[in-house]
Design a protein around this motif. Structure first.
Motif, PDB file in Angstrom:
ATOM      1  N   VAL A  80       3.744   3.847   5.053  1.00 24.60           N
ATOM      2  CA  VAL A  80       3.935   2.316   5.238  1.00 24.60           C
ATOM      3  C   VAL A  80       5.408   1.823   4.835  1.00 24.60           C
ATOM      4  O   VAL A  80       6.123   2.156   4.247  1.00 24.60           O
ATOM      5  CB  VAL A  80       3.229   1.510   4.090  1.00 24.60           C
ATOM      6  CG1 VAL A  80       3.234   0.096   4.049  1.00 24.60           C
ATOM      7  CG2 VAL A  80       1.697   1.926   3.992  1.00 24.60           C
ATOM      8  N   CYS A  96       5.219  -4.797   6.072  1.00 20.37           N
ATOM      9  CA  CYS A  96       3.699  -4.853   5.635  1.00 20.37           C
ATOM     10  C   CYS A  96       3.605  -6.392   5.205  1.00 20.37           C
ATOM     11  O   CYS A  96       4.451  -7.035   4.730  1.00 20.37           O
ATOM     12  CB  CYS A  96       3.502  -4.188   4.392  1.00 20.37           C
ATOM     13  SG  CYS A  96       1.903  -4.527   3.608  1.00 20.37           S
ATOM     14  N   HIS A  97       2.385  -7.021   5.742  1.00 20.45           N
ATOM     15  CA  HIS A  97       2.151  -8.348   5.344  1.00 20.45           C
ATOM     16  C   HIS A  97       1.265  -8.437   4.218  1.00 20.45           C
ATOM     17  O   HIS A  97       0.668  -9.612   3.848  1.00 20.45           O
ATOM     18  CB  HIS A  97       1.717  -9.273   6.436  1.00 20.45           C
ATOM     19  CG  HIS A  97       2.496  -9.729   7.719  1.00 20.45           C
ATOM     20  ND1 HIS A  97       2.369 -10.779   8.372  1.00 20.45           N
ATOM     21  CD2 HIS A  97       3.874  -8.850   7.979  1.00 20.45           C
ATOM     22  CE1 HIS A  97       3.445 -10.941   9.174  1.00 20.45           C
ATOM     23  NE2 HIS A  97       4.432  -9.968   9.084  1.00 20.45           N
ATOM     24  N   ASP A  98       0.960  -7.396   3.549  1.00 19.82           N
ATOM     25  CA  ASP A  98       0.042  -7.709   2.495  1.00 19.82           C
ATOM     26  C   ASP A  98      -1.435  -8.083   3.002  1.00 19.82           C
ATOM     27  O   ASP A  98      -1.890  -8.849   2.231  1.00 19.82           O
ATOM     28  CB  ASP A  98       0.466  -8.310   1.312  1.00 19.82           C
ATOM     29  CG  ASP A  98      -0.309  -8.380   0.124  1.00 19.82           C
ATOM     30  OD1 ASP A  98      -1.255  -7.686  -0.154  1.00 19.82           O
ATOM     31  OD2 ASP A  98       0.048  -9.311  -0.648  1.00 19.82           O
ATOM     32  N   CYS A  99      -1.809  -7.395   4.193  1.00 17.82           N
ATOM     33  CA  CYS A  99      -3.075  -8.075   4.380  1.00 17.82           C
ATOM     34  C   CYS A  99      -4.473  -7.245   3.653  1.00 17.82           C
ATOM     35  O   CYS A  99      -5.472  -7.918   3.731  1.00 17.82           O
ATOM     36  CB  CYS A  99      -3.314  -8.237   5.965  1.00 17.82           C
ATOM     37  SG  CYS A  99      -3.507  -6.444   6.640  1.00 17.82           S
ATOM     38  N   GLY A 100      -4.290  -6.223   3.362  1.00 17.42           N
ATOM     39  CA  GLY A 100      -5.368  -5.261   2.960  1.00 17.42           C
ATOM     40  C   GLY A 100      -6.307  -4.610   3.881  1.00 17.42           C
ATOM     41  O   GLY A 100      -7.049  -3.943   3.411  1.00 17.42           O
ATOM     42  N   ALA A 101      -5.775  -4.816   5.059  1.00 18.64           N
ATOM     43  CA  ALA A 101      -6.651  -4.099   5.993  1.00 18.64           C
ATOM     44  C   ALA A 101      -6.857  -2.536   5.922  1.00 18.64           C
ATOM     45  O   ALA A 101      -7.927  -1.753   6.103  1.00 18.64           O
ATOM     46  CB  ALA A 101      -6.338  -4.571   7.476  1.00 18.64           C
ATOM     47  N   CYS A 102      -5.730  -1.936   5.876  1.00 17.42           N
ATOM     48  CA  CYS A 102      -5.466  -0.461   5.618  1.00 17.42           C
ATOM     49  C   CYS A 102      -6.485   0.025   4.282  1.00 17.42           C
ATOM     50  O   CYS A 102      -7.236   1.047   4.390  1.00 17.42           O
ATOM     51  CB  CYS A 102      -4.157  -0.096   5.283  1.00 17.42           C
ATOM     52  SG  CYS A 102      -3.159  -0.871   4.124  1.00 17.42           S
ATOM     53  N   ALA A 123       2.990  -1.490  10.692  1.00 19.99           N
ATOM     54  CA  ALA A 123       3.763  -1.254   9.359  1.00 19.99           C
ATOM     55  C   ALA A 123       3.396   0.196   8.825  1.00 19.99           C
ATOM     56  O   ALA A 123       3.885   0.708   7.938  1.00 19.99           O
ATOM     57  CB  ALA A 123       3.367  -2.383   8.177  1.00 19.99           C
ATOM     58  N   ILE A 124       2.690   1.017   9.655  1.00 20.23           N
ATOM     59  CA  ILE A 124       2.204   2.391   9.457  1.00 20.23           C
ATOM     60  C   ILE A 124       2.906   3.191  10.481  1.00 20.23           C
ATOM     61  O   ILE A 124       2.449   3.222  11.543  1.00 20.23           O
ATOM     62  CB  ILE A 124       0.646   2.453   9.053  1.00 20.23           C
ATOM     63  CG1 ILE A 124       0.175   1.534   8.091  1.00 20.23           C
ATOM     64  CG2 ILE A 124       0.350   3.963   8.887  1.00 20.23           C
ATOM     65  CD1 ILE A 124      -1.445   1.585   7.606  1.00 20.23           C
ATOM     66  N   TYR A 165       0.458  -4.860  12.323  1.00 17.03           N
ATOM     67  CA  TYR A 165       1.821  -5.364  12.107  1.00 17.03           C
ATOM     68  C   TYR A 165       2.696  -4.289  12.239  1.00 17.03           C
ATOM     69  O   TYR A 165       3.709  -4.131  11.857  1.00 17.03           O
ATOM     70  CB  TYR A 165       2.130  -6.014  10.690  1.00 17.03           C
ATOM     71  CG  TYR A 165       1.065  -7.186  10.375  1.00 17.03           C
ATOM     72  CD1 TYR A 165       1.417  -8.257  10.824  1.00 17.03           C
ATOM     73  CD2 TYR A 165      -0.070  -6.925   9.878  1.00 17.03           C
ATOM     74  CE1 TYR A 165       0.806  -9.555  10.680  1.00 17.03           C
ATOM     75  CE2 TYR A 165      -0.718  -8.118   9.377  1.00 17.03           C
ATOM     76  CZ  TYR A 165      -0.461  -9.219   9.858  1.00 17.03           C
ATOM     77  OH  TYR A 165      -1.242 -10.430   9.531  1.00 17.03           O
ATOM     78  N   PRO A 167       0.704  -1.097  -0.017  1.00 18.41           N
ATOM     79  CA  PRO A 167       0.148  -0.090  -0.054  1.00 18.41           C
ATOM     80  C   PRO A 167       0.821   1.262   0.068  1.00 18.41           C
ATOM     81  O   PRO A 167       1.863   1.461   0.431  1.00 18.41           O
ATOM     82  CB  PRO A 167      -0.942  -0.101   1.238  1.00 18.41           C
ATOM     83  CG  PRO A 167      -0.381  -1.040   2.189  1.00 18.41           C
ATOM     84  CD  PRO A 167       0.733  -1.948   1.326  1.00 18.41           C
ATOM     85  N   CYS A 214      -3.813  -1.749  11.148  1.00 21.14           N
ATOM     86  CA  CYS A 214      -2.644  -2.365  10.702  1.00 21.14           C
ATOM     87  C   CYS A 214      -2.154  -3.087  11.979  1.00 21.14           C
ATOM     88  O   CYS A 214      -1.861  -2.413  12.779  1.00 21.14           O
ATOM     89  CB  CYS A 214      -1.468  -1.558  10.157  1.00 21.14           C
ATOM     90  SG  CYS A 214       0.040  -2.518   9.530  1.00 21.14           S
TER      91      CYS A 214
HETATM   92  S1  SF4 Z   1      -1.818  -4.134   4.017  1.00 20.41           S
HETATM   93 FE1  SF4 Z   1      -1.915  -4.708   5.956  1.00 20.41          FE
HETATM   94  S2  SF4 Z   1       0.215  -5.113   6.888  1.00 20.41           S
HETATM   95 FE2  SF4 Z   1       0.217  -3.886   4.979  1.00 20.41          FE
HETATM   96  S3  SF4 Z   1       0.360  -1.644   5.860  1.00 20.41           S
HETATM   97 FE3  SF4 Z   1      -1.864  -2.253   5.230  1.00 20.41          FE
HETATM   98  S4  SF4 Z   1      -2.938  -3.156   7.131  1.00 20.41           S
HETATM   99 FE4  SF4 Z   1      -0.732  -3.040   7.557  1.00 20.41          FE
END
Ligand code: SF4
Ligand code: SF4
Lengths: 292, 106, 294
Positions: free
Chosen positions: A103, A108-114, A91-92, A89, A70, A87
């Motif tokens: 970011v 970043c674990h590439d989870c898509g939550a953000c 990561a932000i 992790y 992201p 997030c």
């Molecule tokens: S994709 Fe997930 S891990 Fe990566 S910045 Fe967004 S919330 Fe955090």
């Protein structure tokens, strides 16, 4: 010997590395290939892919594996902080007084939550390279598919998945599994019909075998054991598997000559008498076990 | 002006902690009032992201300088963008009080 | 404090047996077994544990079957392929869940909660030559890198408490997160290579990683006599890259015999050629740049 197997996926694994799982994978591949099967070997040990040292083929394509990363547009961002909260992790980095938000790509674990969190359309995703999948054509219908993760990437799971996805209608697929019992191993074995655990008859081998077995029991996968370097160590591994009713699929003796053949990147099934037949017997045993 | 110093303990006799993200304490020293605040590093346990999370923490205290033994490349680039000055003190025997003295001389 | 990480890239090169040998050469040492995925060193060193602690490796999503309507919204959001519809029922595969919490947030019925994963453990105790910290990661639990950090932190604290000068880190195979955690902050690293094509290849990858951290690196070629050609190639490569080869160790079934007796090779047969070579290697590496009392 005619072998008729349709669409079977076998993972070759071991609790620790260096027990000979790549040797088994490569020899099984070679033997089945010689028997006229349409077989592919997927090297899922993406942190240390080694199968290509035993099997040569001509390159038939490389595909990159990437994750989404992201990127936050500070023009659109209102500094509401929702992505930071979502997030999980860390990561932000979020510092509203300094008008700063970013970011950290390594975290970043590439989870898509953000992306889901942001109500202001301030987050877009770009691709970040994690590794690659190399495909090599070994002969007309057999391929070696190798996952290779970049050094320092936190998880090889996306590369493993992509490597396995690169298969298409093989009779038999062999997965050379990553060592250990954590996520890359699980990502490999859950995609297999049968798991072959390669161990050695030493206290270390037994300890690692127990851990692998516990994991496979949890995943409800059928499995059997190959004892490599038989003759070294003691009988405890044999006693344990007998007691647990785990099938002993094959024994490969410890022998300096075998160690040398291996160290030179050569195949037992190719250079040592009788091994090709033995590996075909192994595949028959696996096939029967799968159909039980 | 406020300055953050990484510390191994919770008083000014403690020595500087050479690791930024994984230091035991952060000291926030205010050059105007001469006050010090000792904050235990909340990110000590986290494997991933201790560096950036620590940047987050000290930057939110409004410091303009950070003193530590070493800074990772990730951390450096974020501090750069935040325009926070980094001071590397490569002598682990230095006490927090020594560093405060040095800051006051400037 | 002198933290020395023993790593190999490839598994099975004899790293753990060597770590055990080094550990039993010291008089007051702390050993950190960081191969948390497949910890083996405790089998040789047989520590008496005085502490057992829970390691929380993360969290996993859990579906409440009472409130879940099997709508499948979470499936489309999960990027870890951890949720699937199995015969009409939405299920989470625990071992694939990364713990990001997104499913919990998107669920319209609030049917998902997070449960902490607390089945992993770490232990600390004493053994013949000092103290030891080791761990057991529950199968499929993530964050072995974090567990490595916990083990290393406990080891450092023990070293401080006991005045131990040296910490020996028995690292995991590979070059991933746990290997990185085993290397960060170490003073020296010993790379145990074996003279096979794959051993050579993996050795280069782990050396690349250690180089990124600027850690002083030494190479030991184990079972060098199994293939002298590759041994020479490794030695040449090291010379070109200005890496010291601290020694070559011959293949000897006595190594396995020692393991069967829960001893290090040094304890089994201290006067053997093998042991003498290991002692030379250890002295070279440990004393490099610093003098100790061994
Ligand atoms: S994709 Fe997930 S891990 Fe990566 S910045 Fe967004 S919330 Fe955090
Ligand atoms: S959720 Fe969107 S608007 Fe809110 S802080 Fe994050 S990027 Fe900015």
């Amino acid at each position: 010997m005619p072998v008729t197997i349709r669409e079977m996926k076998i993972a070759i694994a071991s609790g620790k590395g260096g027990t000979g799982k790549t040797m088994v994978s490569a020899n099984l591949f070679y033997s089945l290939q010689n028997a006229g099967m349409k077989v592919s070997l997927v090297d899922c040990d993406a942190e240390e892919p080694n199968a290509a040292e035993f099997i040569s083929g001509s390159s038939a394509g490389v595909s990159l594996v990437s994750q989404k990363l992201p990127v936050i547009d500070t023009e659109k961002c209102t500094f509401c902080g929702k992505c930071f909260e979502y997030c999980n992790y860390h990561a932000i980095v979020f510092l509203p007084p300094a008008n700063f938000i970013q970011v950290v790509s390594d975290l970043c674990h590439d989870c898509g939550a953000c992306v889901y969190a942001c109500e202001y359309d301030a987050i877009t995703e770009i691709n970040k390279e994690l590794g690659k999948v190399n495909t090599m054509q070994v002969n007309g219908q057999c391929r070696l598919i190798e996952g290779r993760v970049n050094v320092g990437v936190y998880s090889s799971v996306p590369v493993v998945k992509k490597a396995i996805q690169s298969l298409n209608c093989e009779d038999i697929a062999i997965y050379d599994s990553p060592p250990g019992i954590s996520c890359p191993f699980i990502a490999t074995v859950v995609r297999a019909d049968y798991v072959v655990l390669v161990t050695e008859p030493t206290p270390f081998g037994l300890n690692d075998l127990k851990l692998s077995v516990a994991t496979l029991e949890q995943l409800d996968k059928p499995y059997g054991v190959i004892v490599n370097k038989a003759g070294l160590g003691n009988r405890e591994v044999y006693e344990w598997i007998a007691q647990k009713n785990i099938p002993l699929l094959m024994e490969i003796p410890f022998d300096k000559e075998i160690a040398r053949i291996y160290s030179e990147g050569r195949l037992l099934a190719e250079v040592a008498d009788g091994y090709q037949e033995r590996f075909l017997v192994l595949s028959e045993k696996i096939k029967q076990a799968c159909h039980e | 002006m406020k300055v953050a110093i990484t510390s191994t303990g919770d008083n000014t006799d403690a020595k500087i902690d050479s690791r930024f993200g994984r230091c035991s304490y952060f000291v926030v020293y205010d050059t105007e009032s001469g006050s010090t605040e000792f904050i235990p590093n909340p990110n000590l346990e986290s494997i991933e992201g201790a560096g950036p999370a620590s940047v987050q923490m000290v930057a939110s205290k409004g410091v303009s300088k950070v003193v530590s033994g070493e800074f990772g490349s990730k951390v450096k680039s974020i501090f750069d963008q935040l325009k926070i000055q980094l001071i590397v003190v490569n002598d682990p025997s230095k006490k927090i009080s020594d560093i405060i003295e040095l800051l006051n001389q400037k | 404090m002198n933290e020395i990480a023993v790593l190999s890239g490839k598994g099975g090169t004899g790293k753990t047996c060597l770590s055990a040998a080094f550990a039993t050469l010291c008089s007051n040492v702390v050993v950190a077994d960081c191969d948390v995925d497949a910890a083996n060193l405790y089998l040789i060193l047989q520590p008496e544990n005085d502490t057992e602690a829970v390691f929380v490796s993360g969290q996993k999503a859990v579906i409440n079957r009472e409130t879940c309507t099997d709508c499948g919204v979470c499936i489309s959001y999960c990027r870890f392929d951890a949720i699937s519809n199995i015969n009409g029922t939405v299920e989470i595969l625990e071992t694939s869940c990364d713990g990001c919490m997104l499913c919990m947030r998107v669920c319209p019925e609030n049917a998902i909660t997070m449960a902490i994963s607390d089945k992993s453990r770490w232990y600390s105790g004493t053994f013949r030559n000092g103290n030891m910290v080791h761990a057991r990661l529950e199968p499929g639990e993530e964050n072995s890198g974090k567990l490595v950090s916990v083990v290393r932190k406990a080891a450092r604290e023990l070293a401080k408490k006991t005045g131990a000068e040296t910490i020996i880190i028995d690292g995991p195979p590979g070059t991933g997160c746990p290997a990185i955690s085993s290397l960060t902050g170490a003073k020296k690293t010993i790379i145990v290579a074996e003279p096979t094509a794959s051993g050579f290849h993996d050795m280069k990858r782990i050396i690349e990683l250690a180089g990124n951290f600027g850690i002083k690196t030494y190479v030991v070629i184990n079972k060098y006599d199994l293939n002298r050609d590759v041994t020479n190639q490794i030695a040449d490569w090291c010379r070109e890259n200005h890496l010291p080869v601290a020694g070559n160790i011959a293949f000897d079934p006595e190594m396995v015999e020692a393991m069967l007796q829960c001893k290090s090779i040094i304890e089994l047969n201290p006067a053997s050629d093998l042991s003498r070579e290991i002692i030379t290697i250890w002295n070279k590496i440990e004393k490099d740049e610093q003098t100790t009392d061994y």
